[in-house]
Design an enzyme around this catalytic site. Sequence first.
Site, PDB file in Angstrom:
ATOM      1  N   HIS A   1      31.694  47.778  57.915  1.00 26.62           N
ATOM      2  CA  HIS A   1      32.514  48.192  59.078  1.00 26.62           C
ATOM      3  C   HIS A   1      33.970  47.738  58.920  1.00 26.62           C
ATOM      4  O   HIS A   1      34.661  47.520  59.918  1.00 26.62           O
ATOM      5  CB  HIS A   1      31.961  47.630  60.391  1.00 26.62           C
ATOM      6  CG  HIS A   1      30.488  47.783  60.541  1.00 26.62           C
ATOM      7  ND1 HIS A   1      29.909  48.869  61.174  1.00 26.62           N
ATOM      8  CD2 HIS A   1      29.462  46.998  60.123  1.00 26.62           C
ATOM      9  CE1 HIS A   1      28.590  48.728  61.151  1.00 26.62           C
ATOM     10  NE2 HIS A   1      28.287  47.610  60.499  1.00 26.62           N
TER      11      HIS A   1
ATOM     12  N   SER B   1      60.746  54.762  47.782  1.00 30.53           N
ATOM     13  CA  SER B   1      61.127  55.593  48.916  1.00 30.53           C
ATOM     14  C   SER B   1      62.593  55.933  48.774  1.00 30.53           C
ATOM     15  O   SER B   1      63.393  55.117  48.308  1.00 30.53           O
ATOM     16  CB  SER B   1      60.886  54.812  50.207  1.00 30.53           C
ATOM     17  OG  SER B   1      61.742  55.295  51.227  1.00 30.53           O
TER      18      SER B   1
ATOM     19  N   LYS C   1      60.576  49.654  49.420  1.00 35.80           N
ATOM     20  CA  LYS C   1      59.232  50.216  49.327  1.00 35.80           C
ATOM     21  C   LYS C   1      58.729  50.426  47.897  1.00 35.80           C
ATOM     22  O   LYS C   1      59.453  50.812  47.008  1.00 35.80           O
ATOM     23  CB  LYS C   1      59.179  51.588  50.040  1.00 35.80           C
ATOM     24  CG  LYS C   1      59.302  51.497  51.543  1.00 35.80           C
ATOM     25  CD  LYS C   1      58.051  50.961  52.207  1.00 35.80           C
ATOM     26  CE  LYS C   1      56.911  51.906  52.149  1.00 35.80           C
ATOM     27  NZ  LYS C   1      56.758  52.811  53.216  1.00 35.80           N
TER      28      LYS C   1
ATOM     29  N   GLU D   1      47.088  57.752  46.754  1.00 32.72           N
ATOM     30  CA  GLU D   1      47.162  58.634  47.927  1.00 32.72           C
ATOM     31  C   GLU D   1      46.958  60.096  47.529  1.00 32.72           C
ATOM     32  O   GLU D   1      46.265  60.852  48.208  1.00 32.72           O
ATOM     33  CB  GLU D   1      48.513  58.480  48.614  1.00 32.72           C
ATOM     34  CG  GLU D   1      48.672  57.145  49.305  1.00 32.72           C
ATOM     35  CD  GLU D   1      50.074  56.957  49.864  1.00 32.72           C
ATOM     36  OE1 GLU D   1      50.215  56.793  51.073  1.00 32.72           O
ATOM     37  OE2 GLU D   1      51.037  56.987  49.068  1.00 32.72           O
TER      38      GLU D   1
END
Length: 459
Positions: free
Chosen positions: A157, A278, A284, A291
Amino acid sequence: MSEKPWDGRFSQRTDKLVEAFTSSIQIDRRLYEYDIAGSIAHCKMLAKVGIITDDEASTLVQGLERIKTEIEQGQFRFDDSLEDIHMHIEDRLFQLVGTVARKLHTARSRNDQVALDVRMYLRAETLNIISRLKELRKVFVNLAKANMDVVLPGYTHLQRAQPVLLSHHLMAYYEMFTRDSERFRDCLKRINVMPLGSAALAGTTYPIDRHCTAELLNFPKVSANSMDSVADRDFVIEFLSDASLCMVHFSRLSEELILWSSAEFGFAEFSDAFSTGSSIMPQKKNPDVAELVRGKTGGVFGHLIALLTLMKSLPMTYNRDMQEDKKPLFEAADTLKACIEIYAAMLPTMKINKEAMYHAASSGFLNATDMADYLASKGMPFREAHSCAGKAVAYALRRKKELHELRLEELQTFSSLISEDIFKFLTIEQMIDRRKSHGGTAAENVIAAVKEAEKQLEI
Ligand code: ARG
């Protein structure tokens, strides 16, 4: 414009719109090598059974080989008016060798021809995928071997549950990708069946030798029913379903690594070579590869659904709808291959933050089950032990402490069965080492699993 091989009964020229709409050449051109190999085998078989002469066969074979070279050297002209790769090759063969080219299509149709091409393409792709998966499985085994001393929380979980070895976690992925590989190998049995000679749907009146064609093309099996041979795309759907499952595994792995690389987890870091920045936020470093793999998973599922939907209402046997099978198939296979390749390259470059993992495994009451096990080992029934450990957790929580940080006297207020030896019982090392049940996270199990995997991978 060349005449169409099927235009004998037609008195009007095909509308340009129809030509453009029905053409599949921009997609199926990549089947050229299989189409040519299939035609060469067909020629040789036709000569062997005496349907064409040996001279005719060798003229045709030479022509076909020349076409292959032309395509490979970028000298071949593709044109929508010729619909598909089969007609392109036959048309060019006619230009090269003359009327004898028209004999190539004896005892076959484009329906069995395209089925053959797709099967040959998919056989090669599936073998390629299995071998790429093998490289990836090696990566997991090597990482597991190199990280035997790293502990992290195992989650259920997405809540910290029990400590596990990172190697155990990595070997879980090894198992998933091994099953994927087995699924592809099993799928190969259904792919590797030779359909040529089924002709349009009913078989042919010519005395062909389909087993000879199969042998020339290295197929262990010849399809048993001519109608099924031209109507069947089960093997494509099966491949796409295997590919989808494999992508599920990649997507879960990606999700996990994305979480791990966040500041909140801080368990791992992608190397600079496999990250992107970025354009606005200079600080970043983004996990774009993971992804994108996660994102591409949806596309592969879509291709599976496309094929299922494409096939679900088609009457026997071949229907032109089936031409639409190739784009989803090619895209799914290309995507999967790229994902396997990039993961095999990226994983070894990742930095594991051993301290952060250990730190996370040391808090959050990951030893509560072990406290219950401790009490049970002293004779308390497990349900009672569970509730007793639960009360100790609630007590510790109020005092902002972990179970092992409580004093012995405090612990003893929950049960008189507790003595000094509980503290050793509650250490991460013991918690892991005691989980010796088959498949559990104890180091000796994981070492054995790694050894077994090395044996299977021949490393
Ligand atoms: N381009 C077609 C396909 O990919 C080849 C088979 C055409 N057969 C036909 N009867 N029109 O399915």
